[in-house]
Enzyme design. Structure first.
Site, PDB file in Angstrom:
ATOM      1  N   ASP A 383       0.861  -1.191   0.000  1.00  0.00           N
ATOM      2  CA  ASP A 383       0.000   0.000   0.000  1.00  0.00           C
ATOM      3  C   ASP A 383       0.892   1.234   0.000  1.00  0.00           C
ATOM      4  O   ASP A 383       2.114   1.122  -0.153  1.00  0.00           O
ATOM      5  CB  ASP A 383      -0.962  -0.019   1.206  1.00  0.00           C
ATOM      6  CG  ASP A 383      -2.283   0.676   0.872  1.00  0.00           C
ATOM      7  OD1 ASP A 383      -2.247   1.878   0.530  1.00  0.00           O
ATOM      8  OD2 ASP A 383      -3.345   0.038   0.918  1.00  0.00           O
ATOM      9  N   HIS A 446      -2.751   3.321  -4.400  1.00  0.00           N
ATOM     10  CA  HIS A 446      -2.307   2.713  -3.139  1.00  0.00           C
ATOM     11  C   HIS A 446      -0.982   1.988  -3.320  1.00  0.00           C
ATOM     12  O   HIS A 446      -0.783   0.889  -2.813  1.00  0.00           O
ATOM     13  CB  HIS A 446      -3.368   1.736  -2.603  1.00  0.00           C
ATOM     14  CG  HIS A 446      -4.518   2.441  -1.939  1.00  0.00           C
ATOM     15  ND1 HIS A 446      -4.408   3.073  -0.717  1.00  0.00           N
ATOM     16  CD2 HIS A 446      -5.796   2.630  -2.329  1.00  0.00           C
ATOM     17  CE1 HIS A 446      -5.578   3.608  -0.383  1.00  0.00           C
ATOM     18  NE2 HIS A 446      -6.431   3.364  -1.345  1.00  0.00           N
ATOM     19  N   GLU A 510      -9.855   3.168  -5.385  1.00  0.00           N
ATOM     20  CA  GLU A 510      -9.539   4.572  -5.098  1.00  0.00           C
ATOM     21  C   GLU A 510      -8.433   5.155  -5.982  1.00  0.00           C
ATOM     22  O   GLU A 510      -7.661   5.990  -5.547  1.00  0.00           O
ATOM     23  CB  GLU A 510      -9.154   4.740  -3.615  1.00  0.00           C
ATOM     24  CG  GLU A 510     -10.276   4.346  -2.688  1.00  0.00           C
ATOM     25  CD  GLU A 510      -9.963   4.587  -1.219  1.00  0.00           C
ATOM     26  OE1 GLU A 510     -10.851   5.125  -0.535  1.00  0.00           O
ATOM     27  OE2 GLU A 510      -8.872   4.235  -0.759  1.00  0.00           O
ATOM     28  N   CYS A 522       0.771  13.660 -18.159  1.00  0.00           N
ATOM     29  CA  CYS A 522       1.951  12.812 -18.390  1.00  0.00           C
ATOM     30  C   CYS A 522       2.102  12.533 -19.894  1.00  0.00           C
ATOM     31  O   CYS A 522       1.168  12.030 -20.538  1.00  0.00           O
ATOM     32  CB  CYS A 522       1.762  11.521 -17.609  1.00  0.00           C
ATOM     33  SG  CYS A 522       2.821  10.193 -18.123  1.00  0.00           S
ATOM     34  N   CYS A 525       1.350   8.964 -20.829  1.00  0.00           N
ATOM     35  CA  CYS A 525      -0.086   8.646 -20.779  1.00  0.00           C
ATOM     36  C   CYS A 525      -0.800   9.286 -21.966  1.00  0.00           C
ATOM     37  O   CYS A 525      -1.720   8.691 -22.556  1.00  0.00           O
ATOM     38  CB  CYS A 525      -0.712   9.134 -19.469  1.00  0.00           C
ATOM     39  SG  CYS A 525      -0.188   8.183 -18.041  1.00  0.00           S
ATOM     40  N   ASP A 615     -12.840  -2.725  10.712  1.00  0.00           N
ATOM     41  CA  ASP A 615     -11.934  -1.708  11.262  1.00  0.00           C
ATOM     42  C   ASP A 615     -12.730  -0.542  11.855  1.00  0.00           C
ATOM     43  O   ASP A 615     -12.203   0.241  12.624  1.00  0.00           O
ATOM     44  CB  ASP A 615     -10.930  -1.205  10.209  1.00  0.00           C
ATOM     45  CG  ASP A 615     -11.556  -0.858   8.864  1.00  0.00           C
ATOM     46  OD1 ASP A 615     -12.493  -1.550   8.443  1.00  0.00           O
ATOM     47  OD2 ASP A 615     -11.093   0.120   8.223  1.00  0.00           O
TER      48      ASP A 615
HETATM   49  C1  TNX Z   1     -10.656   2.384   1.766  1.00  0.00           C
HETATM   50  S1  TNX Z   1     -11.651  -0.372   1.238  1.00  0.00           S
HETATM   51  C2  TNX Z   1      -9.660   1.565   1.292  1.00  0.00           C
HETATM   52  C3  TNX Z   1      -8.504   1.261   2.151  1.00  0.00           C
HETATM   53  C4  TNX Z   1      -8.640   1.905   3.490  1.00  0.00           C
HETATM   54  C5  TNX Z   1     -10.064   1.761   3.956  1.00  0.00           C
HETATM   55  C6  TNX Z   1     -10.304   2.179   5.367  1.00  0.00           C
HETATM   56  C7  TNX Z   1     -10.639  -0.187   0.086  1.00  0.00           C
HETATM   57  C8  TNX Z   1     -10.737  -1.106  -1.006  1.00  0.00           C
HETATM   58  N1  TNX Z   1      -9.785   0.848   0.146  1.00  0.00           N
HETATM   59  O1  TNX Z   1      -7.328   1.669   1.520  1.00  0.00           O
HETATM   60  O2  TNX Z   1      -7.770   1.290   4.373  1.00  0.00           O
HETATM   61  O3  TNX Z   1     -10.877   2.528   3.087  1.00  0.00           O
HETATM   62  O4  TNX Z   1     -11.509   1.662   5.859  1.00  0.00           O
END
Ligand code: TNX
Length: 723
Positions: A383, A446, A510, A522, A525, A615
């Site tokens: 990550d 990530h 995300e 870029c 890209c 969490d």
């Molecule tokens: C979103 S859930 C994310 C994670 C975070 C999380 C926290 C997901 C697929 N991506 O990177 O840790 O929220 O709840």
């Protein structure tokens, strides 16, 4: 004399070096992170980012805390949960209550004196404080369940009250009465001898756990349970395990669980052996199906495969556990269970990136999951905050991106990674519990840890630091650069070799929602967009680039390594490659994720945020008290999850892949707290994933939950009690 001297010396060192302040807000972040001794003198706050939360989560080196002149009537629940370096605590002089699990697993705590003002010590308050040698109780507080359980180092318990404080039978669970001296006021011994809980110090208390009530013993609840009558099976006998060919592992597991439940059988109470017979029955309808029959002479478990037999064993273990007031019941009524799962993948996801999970702790998580018939562990290995798996081709990844200081406001050093050798060992270990291990490498978002090591992975080869906060980063892997594909190809090649599971998770979350502009300017890209004929500029082009990237990687995984790719579903993924598994995770968007799966004939994992994000806190004020704005997910909400989301049986048969609970670790700062977040919600989800609707009910679940939780407390497993 020697002890007095040590005490005097430690008090001296305390007074010399203690940070003395009225409240934690007077210390800055660096002072908190450096503090080893703190003395608080003001009125202590207990909610939100309270004095207690700051002491627990920000002062990670805290060895001694003096609250003797502070004003505080209630030490909150979980106040010092799993603070492994905390040695000394002086409680406030006006304290009236200590919350549940307040000092759970404070494994360095050496003594505690409870002031006269105290009226209540919460459940499991000092459970697992294995170095706690001396306890002095000055008043007559009520002592909660398992409040002083698992104190293997306890030597002296001094109670200065002629009236025995009210205890529960489990308060001193696991006490070794030969090693612990109970000191009570002269003349009151008889009263203590007779009082519930205290009688543990004088002899073996009566067993409340006689005849198992199967209707209230099993989580997840089985599909069919039928009482067959006749004399119950007495379990205090010598057991013999007879296993058919191919069930060597299950035989070992059976012997283990019998040893754990019946450790004291030297002279069996009932003459004659009992037999546990393990066999294969190919007429059963499902690979995970099993039947379990209890007769007066023993137990027979049959599965269609070894997996089914294993689940039968997990059920047998819960029958032996009975009502949970002791390790094992005395007898089980004759019965027949026929059981099989509703969904075939029941998963928990662990995140060792944000907070590292040491290897042994990772392993320890497996047997607990297996008890409830989970069969998949999903490891989020990379990550923005860390790269946690050794890649032989790129040793720089773990060398440069597995250690950092800081997770949001916690200025804590967090480091570690898993070697390939460890991961192979982990895979073999989990397999003994019929749990497969699915690795995840994120792309294209990530992934800052990798970009930190290889800047050329992102657009413009930007140098970026490893992220130390939660949230979303703008740096994405560059789809216009061939190195990105070479890198991912090499990483997946090694992963495919380490993890035999047919699945590999590619992340995918995300990277465009919220909108990012990494790819907009870029040149590489832009060239790729021209090549692909993409002309839009409303950011939909980002999704096309992502699709291109996924298609290439998915193709490699499928054709070269025979793996089924998985990814977190984003609504902008309009086309899902055939044969992929998507994950429905975003709050409020489950329906759209499901419709996309149906339209693409894809499989989908149910882990919607509103039911499955463990969490998040389970109740207002529960841990993690400080977070990025997490919603609350009560136990009942998890239980209410319909894995078919009202989509009918066609969906269930064709598209539903399974259920997953996530344990993202931005706010989980000790291994114990993973369990705290997971349970009991993971029990509810286990039932959602395994049991047919007809067998399930919330009221029934609550009844069946109680013995499971007692058993967990006895075994020292922590969980949230605020449901
Ligand atoms: C979103 S859930 C994310 C994670 C975070 C999380 C926290 C997901 C697929 N991506 O990177 O840790 O929220 O709840």
């Amino acid at each position: 004399m020697k002890r007095l001297l040590t005490l005097a010396m430690s008090l001296l060192s305390l007074s010399v070096t203690a940070q003395t302040v009225a409240s934690m807000n007077e210390l800055n972040a660096v002072q908190k992170a450096a503090a080893t001794n703190v003395k608080l003198t003001g009125k202590l706050s207990t909610g939100g980012n309270s004095d207690f939360r700051q002491l627990r989560d920000l002062c990670y080196q805290l060895r001694s805390i003096d609250l003797g002149s502070a004003d505080c009537e209630a030490i909150p629940n979980n106040a010092f949960h799993s603070r492994h370096v905390l040695e000394q605590v002086v409680l406030p002089e006006n304290v009236r209550s200590i919350g549940s699990q307040a000092f759970f697993a404070c494994t360095a705590l050496n003594s505690i004196e409870l002031p006269k003002t105290l009226t209540r010590v919460g459940d499991a308050a000092f459970s697992g404080c294995t170095k706690l040698r001396d306890i002095t109780i000055n008043g007559t507080p009520t002592l909660g369940e398992f409040a002083f359980a698992r104190l293997s180092g306890l030597r002296t318990l001094r109670v200065n009250s002629a009236v025995p404080p009210v205890t529960s039978a489990s308060t001193f669970e696991g006490i070794d009465r030969k090693k612990v001296k109970l000191v009570v006021p002269r003349g009151s011994e008889m009263k203590y001898r007779r009082a519930e809980g205290w009688n543990r110090f004088f002899g073996t208390p009566d067993n409340d756990n006689r005849l198992c009530n199967p209707a209230e013993a099993l989580v997840p609840v089985p599909a069919h349970l039928e009482m067959t009558g006749g004399n119950p099976l007495s379990v205090n006998r010598l057991w013999e395990v007879m296993a058919a060919d191919g069930l060597a592992n299950e035989c070992v597991q059976a012997e283990r669980l019998l040893r754990e439940r019946l450790p004291k059988i030297k002279n069996p109470v009932i003459a004659g052996k009992a037999t546990l017979t393990l066999g294969i029955d190919t007429s059963l309808a499902d690979d995970e199906a099993y039947t379990l029959v209890v007769s007066e002479k023993g137990v027979t478990i049959q599965g269609r495969t070894a997996r089914g037999v294993f689940y039968g064993l997990m059920t047998f273990d819960q029958l032996l556990r009975g009502n949970g007031t002791s390790v094992c019941c005395e007898s089980i009524p004759q019965l027949r269970i026929a059981d099989q799962p509703r969904t075939h993948i029941r998963e928990l996801m662990l995140d060792p990136c944000r907070t590292f999970i040491p290897f042994d702790e990772l392993k320890a998580f497996v047997p607990e999951m297996a008890r409830y018939k989970y069969n998949t562990i999903h490891l989020h290995l990379t990550d923005d905050q860390a790269w946690r798996i050794e890649i032989k081709k790129y040793p720089e990844l773990t060398a440069q991106a597995s250690a950092r200081v800081g997770m949001d406001d916690m200025m804590v050093p967090i480091s570690g990674y898993y070697t390939q050798k460890q991961m192979r060992e982990f895979v073999d270990y989990a397999a003994q519990y019929h749990i497969q291990v699915v690795p995840e490498i994120e792309m294209p978002g990530h992934e800052v840890a990798a970009i930190h090591v290889f800047p050329e992975l992102t657009c413009g080869a930007k140098q970026v630091p490893i992220r130390t906060t939660c949230g979303v980063s703008n740096e994405l892997l560059c789809p216009g650069s061939e190195f990105t594909f070479e890198f991912l190809g090499n990483v997946f090649k090694e992963l495919a070799d380490i993890f035999p599971s047919p699945y590999i998770h590619l992340g995918g979350d995300e990277a465009g929602n919220p909108a990012l502009n990494c790819w907009t300017d870029c040149p590489k890209c832009q060239a790729l967009k021209r090549q692909l004929g993409i002309t839009t500029t409303d950011r939909s082009e980002n999704w096309r680039l992502q699709e291109y990237m996924f298609n290439r990687v998915i193709d490699t995984l499928r054709t070269k390594y025979g793996k089924t790719p998985m990814f977190w579903y984003e609504t902008d993924f309009k086309k899902i490659q055939p044969g992929c598994v998507t994950f429905a995770w975003r709050h409020g968007l489950t329906k759209r994720a499901l419709e996309a799966a149906v339209a693409n004939n894809a499989k989908i994992m149910l882990c919607p945020g509103e039911h499955c994000y463990f969490d998040y806190p389970m109740a207002p004020g529960d841990m993690p008290e400080v977070n990025w704005g997490m919603p609350i997910i009560p136990l009942k909400r998890t239980y209410e999850l319909d894995p078919a989301w009202g989509m009918g049986s066609d969906f269930e048969q064709n598209n539903l892949f399974g259920v997953a609970g996530t344990l993202w670790s931005e706010c989980i700062n000790t291994p114990e707290r993973i369990y705290y977040q997971a349970y009991p919600r993971a029990l509810a989800l286990a039932e959602v994933g395994w049991s047919p609707v007809a067998s399930r009910s919330w009221e029934g679940f609550l009844k069946r939950l109680s013995p499971v939780l007692k058993d967990m407390m006895r075994r020292g497993i922590t969980f949230s009690m605020q449901y």
